[in-house]
Enzyme design. Sequence first.
Site, PDB file in Angstrom:
ATOM      1  N   PHE A  12      23.750  35.123  38.315  1.00 54.13           N
ATOM      2  CA  PHE A  12      22.311  35.669  38.237  1.00 54.13           C
ATOM      3  C   PHE A  12      22.304  36.736  36.917  1.00 54.13           C
ATOM      4  O   PHE A  12      21.896  36.433  35.933  1.00 54.13           O
ATOM      5  CB  PHE A  12      21.933  36.361  39.490  1.00 54.13           C
ATOM      6  CG  PHE A  12      20.813  37.261  39.455  1.00 54.13           C
ATOM      7  CD1 PHE A  12      19.506  37.000  38.746  1.00 54.13           C
ATOM      8  CD2 PHE A  12      20.867  38.519  39.973  1.00 54.13           C
ATOM      9  CE1 PHE A  12      18.613  37.724  38.683  1.00 54.13           C
ATOM     10  CE2 PHE A  12      19.984  39.481  39.985  1.00 54.13           C
ATOM     11  CZ  PHE A  12      18.798  39.203  39.277  1.00 54.13           C
ATOM     12  N   ASP A  32      33.073  30.698  33.749  1.00 50.00           N
ATOM     13  CA  ASP A  32      32.553  30.673  35.255  1.00 50.00           C
ATOM     14  C   ASP A  32      33.533  29.771  36.127  1.00 50.00           C
ATOM     15  O   ASP A  32      33.656  28.635  35.558  1.00 50.00           O
ATOM     16  CB  ASP A  32      31.021  30.449  35.369  1.00 50.00           C
ATOM     17  CG  ASP A  32      30.591  31.216  36.709  1.00 50.00           C
ATOM     18  OD1 ASP A  32      31.134  30.939  37.903  1.00 50.00           O
ATOM     19  OD2 ASP A  32      29.564  31.819  36.596  1.00 50.00           O
ATOM     20  N   GLY A  37      28.315  30.720  41.211  1.00 52.81           N
ATOM     21  CA  GLY A  37      27.459  30.374  40.187  1.00 52.81           C
ATOM     22  C   GLY A  37      26.851  29.071  40.117  1.00 52.81           C
ATOM     23  O   GLY A  37      27.382  28.229  40.638  1.00 52.81           O
ATOM     24  N   LYS A  92      40.111  39.660  44.475  1.00 50.40           N
ATOM     25  CA  LYS A  92      40.986  39.278  43.069  1.00 50.40           C
ATOM     26  C   LYS A  92      40.260  39.412  41.902  1.00 50.40           C
ATOM     27  O   LYS A  92      40.862  39.654  40.965  1.00 50.40           O
ATOM     28  CB  LYS A  92      41.642  37.891  43.573  1.00 50.40           C
ATOM     29  CG  LYS A  92      42.499  37.718  44.348  1.00 50.40           C
ATOM     30  CD  LYS A  92      43.185  36.488  44.708  1.00 50.40           C
ATOM     31  CE  LYS A  92      43.687  35.542  43.649  1.00 50.40           C
ATOM     32  NZ  LYS A  92      44.065  34.231  44.184  1.00 50.40           N
ATOM     33  N   GLY A 103      43.306  42.938  29.513  1.00 49.61           N
ATOM     34  CA  GLY A 103      44.472  42.496  28.639  1.00 49.61           C
ATOM     35  C   GLY A 103      44.005  41.709  27.479  1.00 49.61           C
ATOM     36  O   GLY A 103      44.380  41.862  26.400  1.00 49.61           O
ATOM     37  N   LYS A 106      42.644  44.231  25.082  1.00 49.65           N
ATOM     38  CA  LYS A 106      43.448  44.654  24.434  1.00 49.65           C
ATOM     39  C   LYS A 106      44.139  43.623  23.196  1.00 49.65           C
ATOM     40  O   LYS A 106      44.363  44.348  22.006  1.00 49.65           O
ATOM     41  CB  LYS A 106      44.678  45.183  25.256  1.00 49.65           C
ATOM     42  CG  LYS A 106      45.711  45.889  24.571  1.00 49.65           C
ATOM     43  CD  LYS A 106      46.704  46.526  25.710  1.00 49.65           C
ATOM     44  CE  LYS A 106      48.038  46.790  25.318  1.00 49.65           C
ATOM     45  NZ  LYS A 106      48.924  45.839  25.834  1.00 49.65           N
ATOM     46  N   TYR A 146      34.654  44.204  48.516  1.00 50.76           N
ATOM     47  CA  TYR A 146      33.846  44.254  47.213  1.00 50.76           C
ATOM     48  C   TYR A 146      34.140  45.480  46.848  1.00 50.76           C
ATOM     49  O   TYR A 146      34.210  45.990  45.481  1.00 50.76           O
ATOM     50  CB  TYR A 146      32.384  44.021  47.599  1.00 50.76           C
ATOM     51  CG  TYR A 146      31.426  43.734  46.490  1.00 50.76           C
ATOM     52  CD1 TYR A 146      31.618  42.863  45.442  1.00 50.76           C
ATOM     53  CD2 TYR A 146      30.364  44.870  46.268  1.00 50.76           C
ATOM     54  CE1 TYR A 146      30.840  42.926  44.047  1.00 50.76           C
ATOM     55  CE2 TYR A 146      29.478  44.900  45.296  1.00 50.76           C
ATOM     56  CZ  TYR A 146      29.440  43.981  44.256  1.00 50.76           C
ATOM     57  OH  TYR A 146      28.858  43.925  43.179  1.00 50.76           O
ATOM     58  N   TYR A 160      43.172  51.580  31.254  1.00 50.14           N
ATOM     59  CA  TYR A 160      43.277  50.740  29.871  1.00 50.14           C
ATOM     60  C   TYR A 160      42.691  51.518  28.660  1.00 50.14           C
ATOM     61  O   TYR A 160      43.288  51.510  27.491  1.00 50.14           O
ATOM     62  CB  TYR A 160      42.798  49.634  30.017  1.00 50.14           C
ATOM     63  CG  TYR A 160      43.631  48.341  30.273  1.00 50.14           C
ATOM     64  CD1 TYR A 160      44.198  48.274  31.741  1.00 50.14           C
ATOM     65  CD2 TYR A 160      44.148  47.482  29.133  1.00 50.14           C
ATOM     66  CE1 TYR A 160      45.266  47.225  31.928  1.00 50.14           C
ATOM     67  CE2 TYR A 160      45.283  46.518  29.699  1.00 50.14           C
ATOM     68  CZ  TYR A 160      45.711  46.483  30.983  1.00 50.14           C
ATOM     69  OH  TYR A 160      46.739  45.651  31.213  1.00 50.14           O
ATOM     70  N   ARG A 187      20.611  37.906  50.241  1.00 51.04           N
ATOM     71  CA  ARG A 187      20.171  39.181  49.809  1.00 51.04           C
ATOM     72  C   ARG A 187      18.707  39.290  50.228  1.00 51.04           C
ATOM     73  O   ARG A 187      18.215  38.123  50.380  1.00 51.04           O
ATOM     74  CB  ARG A 187      20.887  39.220  48.600  1.00 51.04           C
ATOM     75  CG  ARG A 187      22.309  39.312  48.323  1.00 51.04           C
ATOM     76  CD  ARG A 187      22.760  39.682  47.102  1.00 51.04           C
ATOM     77  NE  ARG A 187      22.701  41.390  46.944  1.00 51.04           N
ATOM     78  CZ  ARG A 187      23.033  41.883  45.898  1.00 51.04           C
ATOM     79  NH1 ARG A 187      22.947  41.161  44.739  1.00 51.04           N
ATOM     80  NH2 ARG A 187      23.317  43.223  45.954  1.00 51.04           N
TER      81      ARG A 187
END
Length: 325
Positions: A12, A32, A37, A92, A103, A106, A146, A160, A187
Amino acid sequence: MQKILITGAAGFLGSHLCDRFINEGFHVIGMDNLITGDLKNIEHLFKLKNFEFYHHDVTKFVHVPGKLDYILHFASPASPIDYLKIPIQTLKVGSLGTHNLLGLAKEKNARILIASTSEVYGDPLVHPQNEDYFGNVNTIGPRGVYDEAKRFQESITMAYHTFHGVETRIVRIFNTYGPRMRLNDGRVVPAFIGQALRGEDLTVFGDGLQTRSFCYVDDLIEGIYRLLFSNYVYPVNIGNPKEITIADFAEEIIKLTGTDQKVIYKPLPVNDPLQRQPDITKAKEILNWQPKIDRADGMKKTLKYFKSLSVEELQKSEHRNFSKK
Ligand code: UDP
């Protein structure tokens, strides 16, 4: 040409961000894994030279060849119904996924903006919520996967920034709605509109006195755009402070759609926050941003979108079934 990587590109918010940055003249790489999605949201971009799509899971090492100027990390399941179905992936993508993207930022010397959430405030004891409030989250509740992933995400992003000097931005997004929300994501906006269009009763959870504050997607995207190009590294709330109870919201949808269905009450999901309203003082001061689209207009546009979906899609509804233990 400036190059930007947008994760969660087929979702979205990700898809609206792709549109915005394409319109601003960027080269956009959308990424994605398509768990939540839908390529339909970005299929109009595939013909463009300055759009690329990588079908990739950001919890695995992320490689992008060449230079990269900006990263927007918007990959994540974002609906309570998803957290229950795919809790580990939810954890995750907010933790390992964010680590990979930091990473990458950076390595490429890119500025990265990460999508945080009002869920870091949990079931808030402070109202409205400003950025200094630390929150009230149940780590082991159904939403914990979440909420805690997003809280970790904020921590690692700040680390970072302070430790590696990466240019970071953190947006705390409050309830957002608009075209391309997944009709079956459970939702409240797609749930109520879908029910009204299918001629079903509207399911209000609990007594309906819990509140939310709904922001139209275009307003949110504008806030994110401004934050990315600001110099501010601490979290900023972006949302619409106009608060409404869920019961009143159901009545609004009934009026808007002209349905003759009624409201039925179902048990309140575990840890469903009682109230939620952004304090947007910071966004006003730092970004000179505030929402412009009121709920009546935003809902009309959203309804138009859901009405344009096929009958089959409209039938693909899904109801949450994780009320009370
Ligand atoms: N809700 C509802 N009926 C539905 C779906 C949601 O009453 O069919 C309620 C839900 O319990 C919550 C609010 O609407 O209080 C917003 O839920 P949503 O899942 O949209 O997002 P949340 O703000 O809870 O993350």
